[in-house]
Design a protein around this motif. Structure first.
Motif, PDB file in Angstrom:
ATOM      1  N   GLU A 191      -7.001  -2.755   0.331  1.00 38.86           N
ATOM      2  CA  GLU A 191      -6.625  -1.365   0.116  1.00 38.86           C
ATOM      3  C   GLU A 191      -5.508  -1.249  -0.922  1.00 38.86           C
ATOM      4  OE1 GLU A 191      -5.633   2.551   2.818  1.00 38.86           O
ATOM      5  OE2 GLU A 191      -4.903   0.603   3.505  1.00 38.86           O
ATOM      6  N   ALA A 192      -4.514  -2.116  -0.846  1.00 42.01           N
ATOM      7  CA  ALA A 192      -3.403  -2.057  -1.794  1.00 42.01           C
ATOM      8  C   ALA A 192      -3.877  -2.315  -3.221  1.00 42.01           C
ATOM      9  CB  ALA A 192      -2.325  -3.064  -1.399  1.00 42.01           C
ATOM     10  N   ILE A 193      -4.738  -3.303  -3.409  1.00 40.82           N
ATOM     11  CA  ILE A 193      -5.269  -3.590  -4.745  1.00 40.82           C
ATOM     12  C   ILE A 193      -6.070  -2.397  -5.263  1.00 40.82           C
ATOM     13  CG2 ILE A 193      -6.826  -5.058  -6.087  1.00 40.82           C
ATOM     14  CD1 ILE A 193      -6.167  -7.323  -4.084  1.00 40.82           C
ATOM     15  N   ALA A 194      -6.936  -1.857  -4.422  1.00 42.76           N
ATOM     16  CA  ALA A 194      -7.788  -0.746  -4.843  1.00 42.76           C
ATOM     17  C   ALA A 194      -6.963   0.480  -5.223  1.00 42.76           C
ATOM     18  CB  ALA A 194      -8.780  -0.398  -3.737  1.00 42.76           C
ATOM     19  N   LEU A 195      -5.955   0.796  -4.435  1.00 43.70           N
ATOM     20  CA  LEU A 195      -5.129   1.961  -4.721  1.00 43.70           C
ATOM     21  C   LEU A 195      -4.323   1.787  -6.004  1.00 43.70           C
ATOM     22  CD1 LEU A 195      -3.845   2.776  -1.125  1.00 43.70           C
ATOM     23  CD2 LEU A 195      -5.401   4.187  -2.496  1.00 43.70           C
ATOM     24  N   GLY A 196      -3.986   0.559  -6.344  1.00 44.06           N
ATOM     25  CA  GLY A 196      -3.151   0.317  -7.517  1.00 44.06           C
ATOM     26  C   GLY A 196      -3.890  -0.080  -8.771  1.00 44.06           C
ATOM     27  N   HIS A 197      -5.209  -0.228  -8.709  1.00 44.72           N
ATOM     28  CA  HIS A 197      -5.906  -0.870  -9.822  1.00 44.72           C
ATOM     29  C   HIS A 197      -5.870  -0.075 -11.120  1.00 44.72           C
ATOM     30  CE1 HIS A 197      -9.379   1.743  -8.900  1.00 44.72           C
ATOM     31  NE2 HIS A 197      -9.907   1.347 -10.045  1.00 44.72           N
ATOM     32  N   ARG A 252       0.837  -1.209   0.000  1.00 47.99           N
ATOM     33  CA  ARG A 252       0.000   0.000   0.000  1.00 47.99           C
ATOM     34  C   ARG A 252       0.865   1.249   0.000  1.00 47.99           C
ATOM     35  NH1 ARG A 252      -2.032   0.739   5.662  1.00 47.99           N
ATOM     36  NH2 ARG A 252       0.202   1.232   5.796  1.00 47.99           N
ATOM     37  N   ASP A 253       1.877   1.280   0.855  1.00 49.51           N
ATOM     38  CA  ASP A 253       2.731   2.460   0.965  1.00 49.51           C
ATOM     39  C   ASP A 253       3.549   2.677  -0.302  1.00 49.51           C
ATOM     40  OD1 ASP A 253       1.676   2.654   3.485  1.00 49.51           O
ATOM     41  OD2 ASP A 253       3.480   1.984   4.534  1.00 49.51           O
ATOM     42  N   ARG A 254       4.023   1.603  -0.901  1.00 48.89           N
ATOM     43  CA  ARG A 254       4.785   1.733  -2.144  1.00 48.89           C
ATOM     44  C   ARG A 254       3.929   2.344  -3.248  1.00 48.89           C
ATOM     45  NH1 ARG A 254       8.525  -3.804  -2.602  1.00 48.89           N
ATOM     46  NH2 ARG A 254       9.463  -3.612  -0.531  1.00 48.89           N
ATOM     47  N   ILE A 255       2.679   1.942  -3.318  1.00 51.31           N
ATOM     48  CA  ILE A 255       1.778   2.471  -4.344  1.00 51.31           C
ATOM     49  C   ILE A 255       1.480   3.948  -4.092  1.00 51.31           C
ATOM     50  CG2 ILE A 255      -0.593   2.350  -5.210  1.00 51.31           C
ATOM     51  CD1 ILE A 255      -0.375  -0.736  -4.751  1.00 51.31           C
ATOM     52  N   ILE A 256       1.150   4.299  -2.856  1.00 50.69           N
ATOM     53  CA  ILE A 256       0.803   5.690  -2.540  1.00 50.69           C
ATOM     54  C   ILE A 256       1.972   6.625  -2.833  1.00 50.69           C
ATOM     55  CG2 ILE A 256       0.332   7.261  -0.615  1.00 50.69           C
ATOM     56  CD1 ILE A 256      -1.494   5.159   0.556  1.00 50.69           C
ATOM     57  N   HIS A 257       3.192   6.183  -2.615  1.00 51.81           N
ATOM     58  CA  HIS A 257       4.364   7.036  -2.812  1.00 51.81           C
ATOM     59  C   HIS A 257       4.911   6.968  -4.238  1.00 51.81           C
ATOM     60  CE1 HIS A 257       4.843   8.372   1.334  1.00 51.81           C
ATOM     61  NE2 HIS A 257       4.509   7.146   1.701  1.00 51.81           N
ATOM     62  N   SER A 258       4.234   6.263  -5.124  1.00 50.14           N
ATOM     63  CA  SER A 258       4.731   6.121  -6.491  1.00 50.14           C
ATOM     64  C   SER A 258       4.370   7.345  -7.338  1.00 50.14           C
ATOM     65  CB  SER A 258       4.151   4.857  -7.140  1.00 50.14           C
ATOM     66  OG  SER A 258       2.756   5.003  -7.359  1.00 50.14           O
ATOM     67  N   ARG A 302       2.360  -3.632 -15.824  1.00 48.87           N
ATOM     68  CA  ARG A 302       3.653  -3.221 -16.398  1.00 48.87           C
ATOM     69  C   ARG A 302       4.235  -2.042 -15.612  1.00 48.87           C
ATOM     70  NH1 ARG A 302       7.103  -3.994 -20.515  1.00 48.87           N
ATOM     71  NH2 ARG A 302       8.097  -2.149 -21.437  1.00 48.87           N
ATOM     72  N   VAL A 303       3.365  -1.143 -15.186  1.00 48.29           N
ATOM     73  CA  VAL A 303       3.827  -0.001 -14.391  1.00 48.29           C
ATOM     74  C   VAL A 303       4.473  -0.473 -13.099  1.00 48.29           C
ATOM     75  CG1 VAL A 303       3.034   1.963 -13.004  1.00 48.29           C
ATOM     76  CG2 VAL A 303       2.242   1.704 -15.362  1.00 48.29           C
ATOM     77  N   VAL A 304       3.782  -1.330 -12.357  1.00 49.17           N
ATOM     78  CA  VAL A 304       4.307  -1.722 -11.042  1.00 49.17           C
ATOM     79  C   VAL A 304       5.473  -2.694 -11.161  1.00 49.17           C
ATOM     80  CG1 VAL A 304       2.085  -1.303  -9.927  1.00 49.17           C
ATOM     81  CG2 VAL A 304       2.634  -3.610 -10.713  1.00 49.17           C
ATOM     82  N   ASP A 305       5.564  -3.428 -12.270  1.00 49.71           N
ATOM     83  CA  ASP A 305       6.652  -4.397 -12.428  1.00 49.71           C
ATOM     84  C   ASP A 305       7.897  -3.817 -13.090  1.00 49.71           C
ATOM     85  OD1 ASP A 305       5.169  -6.368 -11.254  1.00 49.71           O
ATOM     86  OD2 ASP A 305       4.811  -7.517 -13.087  1.00 49.71           O
ATOM     87  N   HIS A 306       7.715  -2.892 -14.057  1.00 47.98           N
ATOM     88  CA  HIS A 306       8.842  -2.507 -14.900  1.00 47.98           C
ATOM     89  C   HIS A 306       9.104  -1.010 -15.017  1.00 47.98           C
ATOM     90  CE1 HIS A 306       9.151  -6.656 -16.234  1.00 47.98           C
ATOM     91  NE2 HIS A 306       7.891  -6.643 -16.599  1.00 47.98           N
ATOM     92  N   LEU A 307       8.128  -0.168 -14.721  1.00 47.55           N
ATOM     93  CA  LEU A 307       8.295   1.255 -15.009  1.00 47.55           C
ATOM     94  C   LEU A 307       8.540   2.111 -13.775  1.00 47.55           C
ATOM     95  CD1 LEU A 307       5.531   1.720 -17.743  1.00 47.55           C
ATOM     96  CD2 LEU A 307       7.950   1.123 -18.031  1.00 47.55           C
ATOM     97  N   GLU A 308       7.915   1.769 -12.677  1.00 53.14           N
ATOM     98  CA  GLU A 308       8.080   2.587 -11.477  1.00 53.14           C
ATOM     99  C   GLU A 308       9.522   2.506 -10.952  1.00 53.14           C
ATOM    100  OE1 GLU A 308       6.935   4.745  -9.396  1.00 53.14           O
ATOM    101  OE2 GLU A 308       5.092   5.175 -10.485  1.00 53.14           O
ATOM    102  N   LYS A 309       9.872   3.496 -10.144  1.00 48.76           N
ATOM    103  CA  LYS A 309      11.205   3.573  -9.510  1.00 48.76           C
ATOM    104  C   LYS A 309      12.313   3.484 -10.548  1.00 48.76           C
ATOM    105  CE  LYS A 309      11.953   2.067  -5.407  1.00 48.76           C
ATOM    106  NZ  LYS A 309      12.175   1.217  -4.205  1.00 48.76           N
TER     107      LYS A 309
END
Length: 342
Positions: free
Chosen positions: A106-112, A50-56, A143-150
């Motif tokens: 919450e993590a799924i919803a924030l990242g969907h 959840r925190d990783r998604i919110i701070h992305s 693809r965003v969460v696996d390869h593009l973020e950070k």
């Protein structure tokens, strides 16, 4: 002495439904997390997701991406970010009532919707036209969460969160009840807030909704949400499934069909979609021909992946405003004022 995270997980075993996904049972991450500063002492794995998604960066960009109405002049129309927050609120309410894992939900919803294009579904259609007919925002979210973020390293989320994100729409079914619950919450949120926005825009009135649907679901925004949420809670309590009562489910799907006919394809609401699709297609063609003009991340990706894939990544990550500004920079001439003119 047990850490706070361990205490949370022990509480899950006592409190959560036997059908809930326990944090202790996660399939884990693709890359084991190297933690040497005590961060896992107070956060479980799903809390960390959840925190990783919110701070992305992709999460922050949602505030300037279209939900239904393209770049609306008013301040109160939903954006992709406010949609995400409404989905999360509904999903957490359901998860708590059904004794499912709130942190995972919450993590799924924030990242969907992290992979949603600028200009809403018009942008998605543009990518289907110029890149791949199979392009879909939920696939792009992964693809965003696996390869593009950070800066290309990805967020390294748990398997269950990733599974919930990629299965939040269409006919697919998430492997966890938490993921399936987010799918229902997404539909409840967009049906109701899109009615609210359409009424604000003067495209429709509540009285336009067929009377038989209002009778089942309610006359007000909060009343309809309450009907749908309550139905799920009553029909899914202590069940290994998420479902609505047949009467409410039927009315909900008819209301969704009503919106497709009267809002989502309404020529007033969608008057700018042809322009936005053309804008993205022109940007796509430009960057395929000039890949060195893309930011460094996408240039690096293009060294090992097809340039079209990387251009799609670049454009999909744009906000509405940035896409328009980029198009203008490339295609609209500036007025020449001379070097010595004030």
């Amino acid at each position: 002495m047990a850490s706070l995270a361990d205490t949370y997980m022990e509480h899950e075993k006592v409190w959560l439904s036997p059908y809930a996904m326990l944090t202790a049972n996660t399939r884990g991450r693709k890359e084991p997390s190297l933690v040497d500063d005590g961060r896992t002492e107070y956060r479980t794995e799903y809390q960390r997701d959840r925190d990783r998604i919110i701070h992305s960066q992709s999460f922050r960009r949602l505030m300037n991406k279209t939900q239904v109405f393209l770049a609306p002049a008013g301040d109160h129309y939903r954006t992709r970010l406010t949609h995400t927050l409404e989905v999360t609120q509904i999903a957490r309410t359901l998860a708590r009532a059904l004794r499912l894992n709130e942190d995972l939900t919450e993590a799924i919803a924030l990242g969907h919707d992290l992979g949603h294009t600028p200009f809403g579904h018009a942008g998605e259609q543009a990518m289907q036209e110029c890149y791949d007919p199979q392009f879909a925002h939920y696939k792009q979210s992964i693809r965003v969460v696996d390869h593009l973020e950070k800066n290309g390293r990805g967020l390294n989320l748990t398997w269950e969160v990733r599974n919930g994100i990629v299965n939040h729409t269409g006919d697919s079914r998430a492997a966890t009840l938490e993921g399936l619950l987010v799918k229902f919450a997404d539909r409840i949120a967009y049906i109701n807030h899109d009615i609210d926005d359409a009424c604000r825009a003067g495209i429709m009135q509540i009285s336009d909704i067929p009377a038989e649907l209002r009778e089942v679901l309610g006359e007000t925004h909060s009343g309809r949400i309450n009907t749908m949420v309550t139905s799920i809670i009553r029909c899914s309590q202590d069940q290994n499934d998420i479902q609505m009562a047949p009467k409410v489910q039927e009315a909900t799907m008819k209301l969704r069909a009503f919106l497709f006919e009267n809002v989502y394809t309404n020529p007033v609401a969608k008057s700018q979609e042809i322009k936005s699709r053309a804008l993205l297609i022109k940007l796509f063609d430009h960057y395929v021909s000039h890949p060195d003009a893309m930011p460094a991340l996408y240039r690096r990706l293009a060294e090992r992946e097809p340039v079209e894939r990387c251009v799609c990544d670049f454009l999909s990550g744009m906000t509405d405003r940035y896409a328009i500004e980029t198009y203008n920079e490339l295609n609209v001439p500036r007025v020449w004022r001379g070097l010595n003119m004030n």
